[in-house]
Design a protein around this motif. Sequence first.
Motif, PDB file in Angstrom:
ATOM      1  N   MET A 104       0.822  -1.201   0.000  1.00  0.00           N
ATOM      2  CA  MET A 104       0.000   0.000   0.000  1.00  0.00           C
ATOM      3  C   MET A 104       0.861   1.258   0.000  1.00  0.00           C
ATOM      4  SD  MET A 104      -3.240  -0.691  -0.150  1.00  0.00           S
ATOM      5  CE  MET A 104      -3.841   0.941   0.307  1.00  0.00           C
ATOM      6  N   MET A 105       1.924   1.270   0.803  1.00  0.00           N
ATOM      7  CA  MET A 105       2.796   2.438   0.869  1.00  0.00           C
ATOM      8  C   MET A 105       3.489   2.687  -0.469  1.00  0.00           C
ATOM      9  SD  MET A 105       2.659   3.970   3.811  1.00  0.00           S
ATOM     10  CE  MET A 105       4.166   4.926   3.828  1.00  0.00           C
ATOM     11  N   LYS A 106       3.954   1.620  -1.125  1.00  0.00           N
ATOM     12  CA  LYS A 106       4.605   1.765  -2.425  1.00  0.00           C
ATOM     13  C   LYS A 106       3.652   2.379  -3.449  1.00  0.00           C
ATOM     14  CE  LYS A 106       8.086  -1.951  -2.421  1.00  0.00           C
ATOM     15  NZ  LYS A 106       8.464  -3.246  -3.054  1.00  0.00           N
TER      16      LYS A 106
ATOM     17  N   ILE B 181       2.056   2.937 -12.542  1.00  0.00           N
ATOM     18  CA  ILE B 181       2.372   2.579 -11.150  1.00  0.00           C
ATOM     19  C   ILE B 181       3.215   1.310 -11.120  1.00  0.00           C
ATOM     20  CG2 ILE B 181       1.396   2.025  -8.895  1.00  0.00           C
ATOM     21  CD1 ILE B 181       0.909   4.880  -9.822  1.00  0.00           C
ATOM     22  N   SER B 182       2.921   0.377 -12.016  1.00  0.00           N
ATOM     23  CA  SER B 182       3.688  -0.867 -12.073  1.00  0.00           C
ATOM     24  C   SER B 182       5.149  -0.601 -12.402  1.00  0.00           C
ATOM     25  CB  SER B 182       3.076  -1.810 -13.110  1.00  0.00           C
ATOM     26  OG  SER B 182       3.819  -3.002 -13.223  1.00  0.00           O
ATOM     27  N   GLU B 183       5.397   0.318 -13.325  1.00  0.00           N
ATOM     28  CA  GLU B 183       6.768   0.638 -13.713  1.00  0.00           C
ATOM     29  C   GLU B 183       7.546   1.279 -12.568  1.00  0.00           C
ATOM     30  OE1 GLU B 183       6.229   3.067 -17.117  1.00  0.00           O
ATOM     31  OE2 GLU B 183       5.934   1.382 -18.510  1.00  0.00           O
ATOM     32  N   ARG B 184       6.862   2.019 -11.708  1.00  0.00           N
ATOM     33  CA  ARG B 184       7.540   2.693 -10.595  1.00  0.00           C
ATOM     34  C   ARG B 184       7.733   1.774  -9.399  1.00  0.00           C
ATOM     35  NH1 ARG B 184       7.186   8.662 -10.036  1.00  0.00           N
ATOM     36  NH2 ARG B 184       6.786   9.530 -12.097  1.00  0.00           N
ATOM     37  N   THR B 185       6.855   0.802  -9.232  1.00  0.00           N
ATOM     38  CA  THR B 185       6.889  -0.042  -8.030  1.00  0.00           C
ATOM     39  C   THR B 185       7.382  -1.458  -8.289  1.00  0.00           C
ATOM     40  OG1 THR B 185       4.586  -0.754  -8.346  1.00  0.00           O
ATOM     41  CG2 THR B 185       4.967   1.248  -7.029  1.00  0.00           C
TER      42      THR B 185
END
Length: 491
Positions: free
Chosen positions: A356-358, A387-391
């Motif tokens: 959740m934090m990510k 969001i997937s690319e960043r996390t």
Amino acid sequence: MASSNEQRLVQEQQQRLQQRLNPQYVALGRLLEMSVAELEEEIRSRLDDNPALEVVSSSAGDEHLPENDFHETSEQLQQADYASEDDMPASAVQYRRRADGYEDFDPTSIAADEGDSLYDAVMQRLDSEYELSDSDRRIAEYIIGNFDESGYLTRSLASIADDIAIAEGFEPTPADMNRVFSLIRTLDPPGIGAVDLRDALLLQLDSKKASVTQRTAREIVANYFDLLSKKHYARLMAQLEISEENLSEALDLIKSLNPKPASALSIGANSDRVRHVNPDVALEYNHESGAFTITLLGNIPELGIEETFTDLTPVEKPSANAAVRQRQRQALAFKKRKYDDAAAFIGLLRMRAETMMKIVKAIVDIQRTFFITGEKADIRPMILKDISERTGLDLSVISRATADKYILTSHGVYPLKLFFNERPDAESDVSSHEILKAIQNIIAAEDKHSPMSDQAIADALVARGYDIARRTVAKYRERLGFPVARLRRNL
């Protein structure tokens, strides 16, 4: 020669590709889907069911955890280990106090209204206006019980009569049903008991003082409702043989009517189906440093493993009695099973918090401008893939973690799904929210006597720097709830 009844065994080698979900991944997905309230209930349930699981007052309980794949710290996950309450963000203090019972007021929720329900309000008015027999009152109760939240009757009188015959033991006649229904339709506010919008408008017009304008308005609704709904004003004037001024006065009267008659009653908030929202995460912005503080909300305790379940070594000197040895093995197996379940659940909770934090941090990084200004036009284009690319998280994980989750900011409470929006086209860096706002402003400022077509709106958007196709304008206009130009035209 082999017999016809001879059986042969044949050994075959096959390759088969199967995809099996990791049980841990499935369990994490289930926790991610839970809201704050659901997660709190899940934790309470686990504490009741598993004696190896306990609430600990400090991180000392972590020493009992086994070595596993969960290496995240609570500082990384919650960012909530503050030296004192003075160091905590205001939102975190508010929710901690609420969880500890220090503060009853929740500014993000809507207090329940103790007013009467729609059913109670209409029944009270009926009892004050008419003296009904027992059978007529039972009929009225069933009819009013089938009103929707706008005050419309949603079922036929015949089907309601069938309900009464089955439940009450007497069969009302069609005349009985119509007589009681007619009495209900005379009650204030006018329009209660209507079967559709046209009927509601006619009931309200019939309650008005007779005049030329009232008669014209009633004739339009009664006989030319289709022309009215399509705003064919020229044809209305021709059919009624009236001037534009007379038509305008009649239309003004119709526009003054209430399409939802029940809204005029003083009834409780429950009739409006108000949803109570508990934010899952709070965001605090420091204007001096320009930094954001993210805090996961909820009364989520720190869990550990009960001390008696941490010793899993076998008995040094097994009993000579076979029955006793069996019970000792069963007790050890029970302790290990509960220990493993508790440790796995604690690890999953940490993984959920970290996930959740990510995700929230990535959303805040992308939508930074919006969280500072609070203007929806500042929401940037963003999809799950961003969001997937960043996390590094899977798309399905991000989708589950953001579904039905809310973030508390200084500007208000917003669903996390609000921030996922597509680009109008692949080359644009403009969000759909920005385009929607621009279209809304253009339509609000247009000449109501000559509304703009979709192509005209597209041209106006181009003049503002948005290269949007006409078909895209039509899609966004419909999303905003605006009809086509002809239906927006006023006299």
